[in-house]
Design an enzyme around this catalytic site. Structure first.
Site, PDB file in Angstrom:
ATOM      1  N   ARG A 103       0.810  -1.237   0.000  1.00  0.00           N
ATOM      2  CA  ARG A 103       0.000   0.000   0.000  1.00  0.00           C
ATOM      3  C   ARG A 103       0.841   1.284   0.000  1.00  0.00           C
ATOM      4  O   ARG A 103       0.489   2.272   0.631  1.00  0.00           O
ATOM      5  CB  ARG A 103      -0.957   0.049   1.199  1.00  0.00           C
ATOM      6  N   SER A 133     -10.440  -1.043   3.693  1.00  0.00           N
ATOM      7  CA  SER A 133      -9.724  -1.375   4.932  1.00  0.00           C
ATOM      8  C   SER A 133      -9.236  -0.081   5.567  1.00  0.00           C
ATOM      9  O   SER A 133      -8.581   0.717   4.911  1.00  0.00           O
ATOM     10  CB  SER A 133      -8.499  -2.239   4.629  1.00  0.00           C
ATOM     11  N   GLU A 155      -4.548   2.699   6.973  1.00  0.00           N
ATOM     12  CA  GLU A 155      -4.296   2.439   5.560  1.00  0.00           C
ATOM     13  C   GLU A 155      -4.879   3.589   4.746  1.00  0.00           C
ATOM     14  O   GLU A 155      -4.384   3.914   3.672  1.00  0.00           O
ATOM     15  CB  GLU A 155      -4.931   1.092   5.188  1.00  0.00           C
TER      16      GLU A 155
HETATM   17  N1  EPU Z   1     -10.818 -11.858   9.907  1.00  0.00           N
HETATM   18  C1  EPU Z   1     -11.354 -11.942  11.178  1.00  0.00           C
HETATM   19  N2  EPU Z   1     -12.649 -11.550  11.366  1.00  0.00           N
HETATM   20  C2  EPU Z   1     -13.418 -11.128  10.332  1.00  0.00           C
HETATM   21  C3  EPU Z   1     -12.871 -11.029   9.024  1.00  0.00           C
HETATM   22  C4  EPU Z   1     -11.544 -11.392   8.839  1.00  0.00           C
HETATM   23  O1  EPU Z   1     -10.695 -12.341  12.116  1.00  0.00           O
HETATM   24  O2  EPU Z   1     -14.580 -10.807  10.570  1.00  0.00           O
HETATM   25  C5  EPU Z   1      -9.414 -12.264   9.699  1.00  0.00           C
HETATM   26  C6  EPU Z   1      -9.356 -13.694   9.246  1.00  0.00           C
HETATM   27  O3  EPU Z   1      -8.270 -14.318   9.880  1.00  0.00           O
HETATM   28  C7  EPU Z   1      -9.095 -13.564   7.769  1.00  0.00           C
HETATM   29  C8  EPU Z   1      -8.222 -12.332   7.756  1.00  0.00           C
HETATM   30  O4  EPU Z   1      -8.803 -11.491   8.737  1.00  0.00           O
HETATM   31  O5  EPU Z   1      -8.448 -14.678   7.254  1.00  0.00           O
HETATM   32  C9  EPU Z   1      -8.097 -11.647   6.412  1.00  0.00           C
HETATM   33  O6  EPU Z   1      -9.360 -11.156   6.025  1.00  0.00           O
HETATM   34  P1  EPU Z   1      -9.615 -10.759   4.491  1.00  0.00           P
HETATM   35  O7  EPU Z   1      -9.191 -11.860   3.624  1.00  0.00           O
HETATM   36  O8  EPU Z   1     -11.022 -10.286   4.386  1.00  0.00           O
HETATM   37  O9  EPU Z   1      -8.598  -9.613   4.184  1.00  0.00           O
HETATM   38  P2  EPU Z   1      -8.018  -8.399   5.019  1.00  0.00           P
HETATM   39  O10 EPU Z   1      -6.660  -8.767   5.494  1.00  0.00           O
HETATM   40  O11 EPU Z   1      -8.986  -7.975   6.061  1.00  0.00           O
HETATM   41  C10 EPU Z   1      -6.883  -7.373   2.912  1.00  0.00           C
HETATM   42  C11 EPU Z   1      -6.779  -6.030   2.258  1.00  0.00           C
HETATM   43  C12 EPU Z   1      -8.046  -5.718   1.471  1.00  0.00           C
HETATM   44  C13 EPU Z   1      -8.206  -6.786   0.410  1.00  0.00           C
HETATM   45  C14 EPU Z   1      -8.291  -8.147   1.094  1.00  0.00           C
HETATM   46  C15 EPU Z   1      -8.309  -9.272   0.099  1.00  0.00           C
HETATM   47  C16 EPU Z   1      -5.358  -4.668   3.677  1.00  0.00           C
HETATM   48  C17 EPU Z   1      -5.281  -3.523   4.630  1.00  0.00           C
HETATM   49  N3  EPU Z   1      -6.573  -4.996   3.274  1.00  0.00           N
HETATM   50  O12 EPU Z   1      -7.919  -7.294   3.861  1.00  0.00           O
HETATM   51  O13 EPU Z   1      -7.864  -4.462   0.827  1.00  0.00           O
HETATM   52  O14 EPU Z   1      -9.375  -6.568  -0.357  1.00  0.00           O
HETATM   53  O15 EPU Z   1      -7.115  -8.348   1.913  1.00  0.00           O
HETATM   54  O16 EPU Z   1      -7.069  -9.382  -0.505  1.00  0.00           O
HETATM   55  O17 EPU Z   1      -4.326  -5.244   3.327  1.00  0.00           O
HETATM   56  C18 EPU Z   1      -8.213  -2.107   1.085  1.00  0.00           C
HETATM   57  O18 EPU Z   1      -6.997  -1.992   0.991  1.00  0.00           O
HETATM   58  O19 EPU Z   1      -8.956  -1.124   1.264  1.00  0.00           O
HETATM   59  C19 EPU Z   1      -8.795  -3.445   1.025  1.00  0.00           C
HETATM   60  C20 EPU Z   1     -10.114  -3.659   1.137  1.00  0.00           C
END
Ligand code: EPU
Length: 304
Positions: A134, A204, A299
């Site tokens: 990012r 995010s 972010e």
């Molecule tokens: N999780 C929880 N509780 C929840 C949801 C998620 O504990 O209710 C944990 C789980 O362990 C899950 C992990 O969070 O495996 C990851 O969740 P998710 O795959 O939804 O992704 P994220 O890490 O929350 C990142 C990016 C997103 C991107 C997704 C998919 C960042 C800051 N965010 O989110 O990017 O769409 O992965 O690749 O790296 C953005 O940058 O605005 C954005 C939405």
């Protein structure tokens, strides 16, 4: 040329100004006391093509997902996992947007920039763009304005990236095709992320923190099932999990809230001011710091 004129006419060097893309990753803490520039530089032009690959230059003001949809329709591989990310092409390079195991820098070849201090254009090859999670050199140099991005997409022998989260599972039973991968990513996003046009959010809100092994070990003693990913420099712990553990999922402070389907997303439930969202951010940071000793860094770009 218009950009040069605008900068001269308005004499922006003497004033506070800000260049934005679609605005969907910004949090304004109040009215902005300055000039906001928004690029209307459009256009998608193939600059090189052979049997293997295509290089396409896209104006900074094009909507990002329009470009992804176009690439998928053309049968060009590489950008499909980045489907439905809000915002524009210029910001895709500034922010190095990413999702489902792919980042914009995986398909960027170079970035064309206007230096507002020198009044000159230059082309920055990917190797000099300092792309990171990012971030990029453009984010650190706000006097540079991205005017176009040169992408390279492949036409053959593409390896689909399906190993992030539940992408492969959601693809089960579907033919492996560019269009199906795009549609699957769109379905996953729609099930987890509010559309900025329907509910105010900036995606995010925090970055996923990378902590030292010892910090992870300490958390693991208390929370046996802490999710983690080993990455360069340490262990990445999902911020969504940290926020959930602190009891924030679905909660609100005033009209600023933590999205129930994805706690990494802060939402405006109607009428919350930027200051209220900032206040919620600080309360969450404080809880996570107290419980886990980790400082979550935003972010989103906070405009003060
Ligand atoms: N999780 C929880 N509780 C929840 C949801 C998620 O504990 O209710 C944990 C789980 O362990 C899950 C992990 O969070 O495996 C990851 O969740 P998710 O795959 O939804 O992704 P994220 O890490 O929350 C990142 C990016 C997103 C991107 C997704 C998919 C960042 C800051 N965010 O989110 O990017 O769409 O992965 O690749 O790296 C953005 O940058 O605005 C954005 C939405």
């Amino acid at each position: 040329d218009e950009l040069k004129q605008i900068l001269q006419q308005e004499n922006l060097s003497d004033k506070k100004w800000l260049h934005i893309g679609g605005g969907s990753n910004l949090l304004f803490t109040g009215d902005y006391e300055g000039v906001i520039l928004h690029s209307a530089i459009k256009g998608t032009e193939i600059v090189y093509e052979d049997d293997e690959a295509v290089q396409v230059r896209v104006g900074a003001g094009e909507v990002w997902d329009d470009f992804v949809a176009y690439a998928v329709n053309q049968g060009w591989y590489g950008a499909e996992n980045l489907s439905l990310i809000p915002g524009e092409v210029g910001a895709s390079a500034v922010q190095n947007i990413g999702a489902y195991g792919v980042e914009a820098c995986d398909v960027i070849l170079s970035v064309e920039v206007f230096d507002t201090q020198k009044g000159t254009f230059f082309e920055m090859p990917k190797s000099l763009c300092e792309f990171e999670y990012r971030g990029s050199i453009f984010k650190k140099n706000p006097h540079w304005i991205v005017v176009s991005v040169l992408f390279e997409l492949t036409k053959k022998e593409h390896v689909y990236r399906l190993d992030y989260g539940n992408v492969r599972e959601q693809m089960h039973g579907k033919e492996l095709s560019l269009d199906n991968v795009r549609q699957t990513i769109i379905e996953i996003r729609k099930s987890k992320l509010p559309l900025p046009s329907e509910m105010g959010s900036a995606g995010s809100f925090f970055k996923n923190p990378v902590v030292q092994e010892s910090v992870y070990d300490d958390i693991k003693l208390r929370y046996e099932d802490v999710p983690f990913y080993r990455v360069e420099g340490g262990v990445k712990i999902p911020a969504a999990w940290l926020i959930s553990q602190c009891g924030w999922k679905g909660k609100s402070v005033g009209m600023a809230g933590v999205y129930e389907k994805q706690p990494l997303i802060l939402v405006n439930r109607g009428g919350a001011t930027g200051a209220e969202v900032l206040n919620l951010m600080e309360e969450i940071q404080e809880s996570v710091r107290t419980e886990f000793g980790i400082l979550l860094s935003p972010e989103v770009c906070i405009i003060r």
